[in-house]
Scaffold this active site. Structure first.
Site, PDB file in Angstrom:
ATOM      1  N   ASP A 163     -13.334  13.586  -0.490  1.00 40.34           N
ATOM      2  CA  ASP A 163     -14.142  13.250  -1.668  1.00 40.34           C
ATOM      3  C   ASP A 163     -14.585  14.553  -2.336  1.00 40.34           C
ATOM      4  O   ASP A 163     -15.105  15.447  -1.662  1.00 40.34           O
ATOM      5  CB  ASP A 163     -15.358  12.436  -1.188  1.00 40.34           C
ATOM      6  CG  ASP A 163     -16.320  12.106  -2.313  1.00 40.34           C
ATOM      7  OD1 ASP A 163     -15.931  12.218  -3.488  1.00 40.34           O
ATOM      8  OD2 ASP A 163     -17.468  11.728  -1.997  1.00 40.34           O
ATOM      9  N   ASP A 188     -10.607  11.324  -3.474  1.00 44.08           N
ATOM     10  CA  ASP A 188     -10.052  11.369  -4.836  1.00 44.08           C
ATOM     11  C   ASP A 188      -8.991  12.466  -4.935  1.00 44.08           C
ATOM     12  O   ASP A 188      -8.751  13.219  -3.978  1.00 44.08           O
ATOM     13  CB  ASP A 188     -11.182  11.585  -5.854  1.00 44.08           C
ATOM     14  CG  ASP A 188     -12.132  12.684  -5.419  1.00 44.08           C
ATOM     15  OD1 ASP A 188     -11.629  13.784  -5.115  1.00 44.08           O
ATOM     16  OD2 ASP A 188     -13.359  12.448  -5.344  1.00 44.08           O
ATOM     17  N   ASP A 212     -19.151  10.631  -4.265  1.00 42.28           N
ATOM     18  CA  ASP A 212     -19.382   9.184  -4.394  1.00 42.28           C
ATOM     19  C   ASP A 212     -18.940   8.431  -3.134  1.00 42.28           C
ATOM     20  O   ASP A 212     -18.892   7.206  -3.114  1.00 42.28           O
ATOM     21  CB  ASP A 212     -18.681   8.622  -5.647  1.00 42.28           C
ATOM     22  CG  ASP A 212     -17.158   8.793  -5.588  1.00 42.28           C
ATOM     23  OD1 ASP A 212     -16.660   9.381  -4.599  1.00 42.28           O
ATOM     24  OD2 ASP A 212     -16.477   8.339  -6.523  1.00 42.28           O
ATOM     25  N   ASP A 266       6.483  -0.877  -1.929  1.00 39.10           N
ATOM     26  CA  ASP A 266       5.673  -1.784  -1.123  1.00 39.10           C
ATOM     27  C   ASP A 266       6.284  -3.193  -1.045  1.00 39.10           C
ATOM     28  O   ASP A 266       6.740  -3.730  -2.058  1.00 39.10           O
ATOM     29  CB  ASP A 266       4.296  -1.876  -1.814  1.00 39.10           C
ATOM     30  CG  ASP A 266       3.317  -2.752  -1.089  1.00 39.10           C
ATOM     31  OD1 ASP A 266       2.801  -2.325  -0.045  1.00 39.10           O
ATOM     32  OD2 ASP A 266       3.050  -3.879  -1.575  1.00 39.10           O
ATOM     33  N   GLU A 300       9.409  -0.415   2.172  1.00 42.68           N
ATOM     34  CA  GLU A 300       8.554  -0.930   3.245  1.00 42.68           C
ATOM     35  C   GLU A 300       9.161  -2.227   3.766  1.00 42.68           C
ATOM     36  O   GLU A 300       9.318  -3.183   3.019  1.00 42.68           O
ATOM     37  CB  GLU A 300       7.139  -1.218   2.735  1.00 42.68           C
ATOM     38  CG  GLU A 300       6.208  -1.488   3.894  1.00 42.68           C
ATOM     39  CD  GLU A 300       5.147  -2.536   3.637  1.00 42.68           C
ATOM     40  OE1 GLU A 300       4.161  -2.554   4.382  1.00 42.68           O
ATOM     41  OE2 GLU A 300       5.308  -3.362   2.723  1.00 42.68           O
TER      42      GLU A 300
HETATM   43  O1  ISL Z   1       1.067  -5.210   7.842  1.00 40.38           O
HETATM   44  C1  ISL Z   1       1.993  -5.957   7.946  1.00 40.38           C
HETATM   45  C2  ISL Z   1       2.509  -6.350   9.252  1.00 40.38           C
HETATM   46  O2  ISL Z   1       1.684  -5.913  10.260  1.00 40.38           O
HETATM   47  C3  ISL Z   1       2.745  -6.478   6.815  1.00 40.38           C
HETATM   48  O3  ISL Z   1       2.909  -7.822   6.860  1.00 40.38           O
HETATM   49  C4  ISL Z   1       2.161  -6.017   5.511  1.00 40.38           C
HETATM   50  O4  ISL Z   1       1.087  -6.796   5.162  1.00 40.38           O
HETATM   51  C5  ISL Z   1       3.205  -6.129   4.464  1.00 40.38           C
HETATM   52  O5  ISL Z   1       4.334  -5.459   4.894  1.00 40.38           O
HETATM   53  C6  ISL Z   1       2.799  -5.556   3.143  1.00 40.38           C
HETATM   54  O6  ISL Z   1       1.934  -4.492   3.201  1.00 40.38           O
HETATM   55  C7  ISL Z   1       1.746  -3.798   2.013  1.00 40.38           C
HETATM   56  O7  ISL Z   1       1.426  -4.642   0.923  1.00 40.38           O
HETATM   57  C8  ISL Z   1       0.162  -5.290   0.978  1.00 40.38           C
HETATM   58  C9  ISL Z   1      -0.978  -4.333   1.279  1.00 40.38           C
HETATM   59  O8  ISL Z   1      -2.141  -5.060   1.561  1.00 40.38           O
HETATM   60  C10 ISL Z   1      -0.643  -3.415   2.429  1.00 40.38           C
HETATM   61  O9  ISL Z   1      -1.664  -2.469   2.597  1.00 40.38           O
HETATM   62  C11 ISL Z   1       0.669  -2.759   2.117  1.00 40.38           C
HETATM   63  O10 ISL Z   1       1.044  -1.788   3.041  1.00 40.38           O
HETATM   64  C12 ISL Z   1      -0.021  -5.950  -0.346  1.00 40.38           C
HETATM   65  O11 ISL Z   1       0.314  -5.066  -1.359  1.00 40.38           O
END
Ligand code: ISL
Length: 547
Positions: free
Chosen positions: A21, A29, A25, A204, A269
């Site tokens: 930070d 950041d 706050d 993601d 991911e």
């Molecule tokens: O964490 C998981 C399994 O243990 C997954 O199911 C995960 O929730 C999923 O792969 C997606 O995660 C990502 O997208 C989510 C967000 O909340 C997570 O932090 C992110 O890594 C929604 O955007």
């Protein structure tokens, strides 16, 4: 000369709320991150990491702490401005640190202007930017799809008399990737950041971007014990709500954009799934555009610590890959998972670190794991994560692994001068960067040593992988080979002393306790203490340093 991705020693994940930070706050950041660049690389006592990835810092109402984006091309004021980001990028590049950002393609925030328009009327031009469907005749949701966070994945919209789909929170409506206009919008987002100079994107939750167009029900999971939690995510086999027929095509289009720029990458991911074999899943993602994109390997997160377990999953995985084409991305922790040192144990976490850094490809280190950070203890009044707030007490929340980085032994651990958004984890008075920098035997020293090795010798990124010796419940050994160079990684994963014999003597390159010597005899005999691991260079096949 700047490094290419193929030479990068590791990728370091920064959860921006929790790193540093700069404006008191209590929330981390971008200017805080700029101030900490010297910690990351370029100074004699730096960690020495070549690339960083930031979890989302975009404009967002923060229902899911930034994974609910309301402007894909701007920065949330909590984190700073686009100018701050450009400065961060420049200063990181001056140190030859690559910068990866998060990209959240499956869903936006429900406050994104697209969604505000989309939900305003059935004939709005942006209606088809999201997934809308009529109720069943009895008024219930269109099908049985479930949200990852529990409950129906459909939310009723009174005004237009339809449901919209949200695989995650109801504040995260799924974008409709089958609409070409949405794909173009998202491709433009990728171009925007690549034009700005980012080196990569972490994409993601990609497996959800393509769904069954007929919106068929997901079948019940026979292995699931139905009970009071009948609407739990695990109660269904998610064969229709994700991994739709166009997934790899959509990813191919996105990564073709990445490929048009010089030395940029996209990491997908994806978690191991109970529907497809791991092989099909991995090779599917690797098949998209192997030169510029690759999936994470998260298997090590779910598997219990142990020589057999790690040997099996790593050897199987390496066996699937074409080493000249596919980059493995081993990952043992992230912002959704319990801290490594809490999950496997403190001594065991060192063994995992040494194993991970001994493996090929691009390893990922979650901020704080390099100092052995443990799960924070979160009191009920301190809970932040919507997942925990939804079903308190089940331990599903992700706050424990998101506590502030521990820089020193001051009251807020050097993270902030104000009370942080999550408490500082216990043990921070010793487990912090300042303290560990002075300790030759610390986690930090271990990570510095390992990253230095991956800097000095490309065998770590590029050498072949082979298991060595018989399968053993306690000791896992693998070797790496690049031309005439040869190294061994020997991992005692038991709480007992163990002996092992390598084919030759050699030189010790790294050990789980950097201040302890692990002796190797001329004939290759090695004695390991409990949870001790080491990397040896083979006497007959020495390494060549990168010039
Ligand atoms: O964490 C998981 C399994 O243990 C997954 O199911 C995960 O929730 C999923 O792969 C997606 O995660 C990502 O997208 C989510 C967000 O909340 C997570 O932090 C992110 O890594 C929604 O955007």
């Amino acid at each position: 000369m700047h490094k290419q991705w193929s030479d990068v020693n590791a990728l370091y994940q920064i959860y921006p709320r929790s790193f540093q930070d700069s404006n008191a706050d209590g929330v981390g950041d971008l200017r805080g991150a700029i101030a900490r660049l010297p910690y990351l690389k370029g100074e004699p006592d730096s960690l020495g990491v070549d690339a960083i990835w930031f979890s989302p810092f975009f404009t967002s109402p923060m229902a899911d702490f930034g994974y609910d984006v309301s402007d894909y091309c701007n920065i949330h004021p909590l984190f700073g401005t686009l100018e701050d980001f450009k400065e961060l990028l420049d200063k990181a590049h001056e140190r030859d640190i690559k910068v990866m950002i998060d990209f959240v393609p499956n869903h936006s925030s429900n406050e994104h202007p697209w969604f505000l328009e989309s939900k305003s009327s059935k004939d709005n031009l942006k209606r088809d930017y999201y997934v809308w469907a009529d109720p069943k005749p009895d008024g219930s949701p269109p099908n049985n799809w479930l949200s990852i966070f529990g409950g129906s994945a459909w939310e009723w919209n009174e005004q237009t008399g339809q449901y919209y789909l949200h695989t995650f929170l109801k504040e995260q409506p799924d974008l409709n990737w089958d609409n070409p206009a949405v794909r173009q919008e998202m491709q433009a987002v990728v171009r925007f950041w690549l034009d700005l100079g980012v080196d990569g994107l972490r994409a993601d939750a990609v497996r959800w971007i393509s769904k069954d167009v007929h919106r068929r029900d997901d079948p019940r999971n026979p292995a699931f014990n139905a009970g009071p939690q009948a609407d739990e995510f695990g109660s269904l086999l998610h064969v229709h709500s994700r991994f739709g027929p166009n997934l790899f095509k959509y990813l191919r289009d996105l990564t073709d954009i990445v490929a048009a720029y010089d030395d940029r990458i996209m990491i997908f991911e994806d978690y191991p799934d109970d529907i497809f074999t791991t092989r099909d899943q991995y090779l599917g993602f690797y098949g998209v555009n192997p030169k510029v994109s690759m999936p994470f390997n998260f298997e090590g997160i779910g598997i219990p610590f142990g020589a057999e377990n790690y040997r099996r999953f790593i050897t199987e995985f390496q066996g699937m890959l074409n080493p000249s084409e596919h980059t493995p991305v081993y990952c043992f922790g992230n912002h959704d998972q319990q801290r490594l040192a809490s999950r496997v144990g403190e001594e065991q976490a060192r063994v995992v670190a040494l194993m991970q850094m001994g493996l090929p490809g691009l390893p990922v280190v979650y901020y704080g794991d390099e100092i052995g950070m443990k799960n924070g203890l979160i009191k009920p009044s301190e809970i932040q994560d919507p997942v925990e707030l939804r079903k308190p007490g089940l331990g599903q929340g992700r706050d424990p692994e998101r506590t502030p980085m521990q820089w020193d032994d001051s009251v807020f651990a050097g993270f902030s001068t104000a009370r942080p958004w999550l408490p500082i984890a216990h043990g921070a008075e010793k487990r912090n960067v300042a303290h560990e920098s002075k300790d030759n035997d610390s986690y930090l020293t271990l990570y510095q040593d390992l990253l230095q090795l991956r800097t000095d010798y490309t065998i770590f990124q590029k050498g072949d992988y082979e298991t060595f010796g018989e399968a053993d419940a306690n000791v896992y050994v693998f070797s790496r080979r690049l031309g005439e160079e040869h190294i061994f990684v020997v991992l005692n994963m038991s709480g007992k002393r163990r002996k092992f014999t390598l084919p030759h003597g050699g030189r010790l390159l790294a050990a789980t306790h950097p201040s302890r010597i692990v002796a190797i005899a001329k004939d290759g005999k090695v004695k390991l203490r409990p949870y001790e691991a080491a990397i040896f260079e083979c006497a007959k096949h020495p390494l060549r340093e990168v010039l």
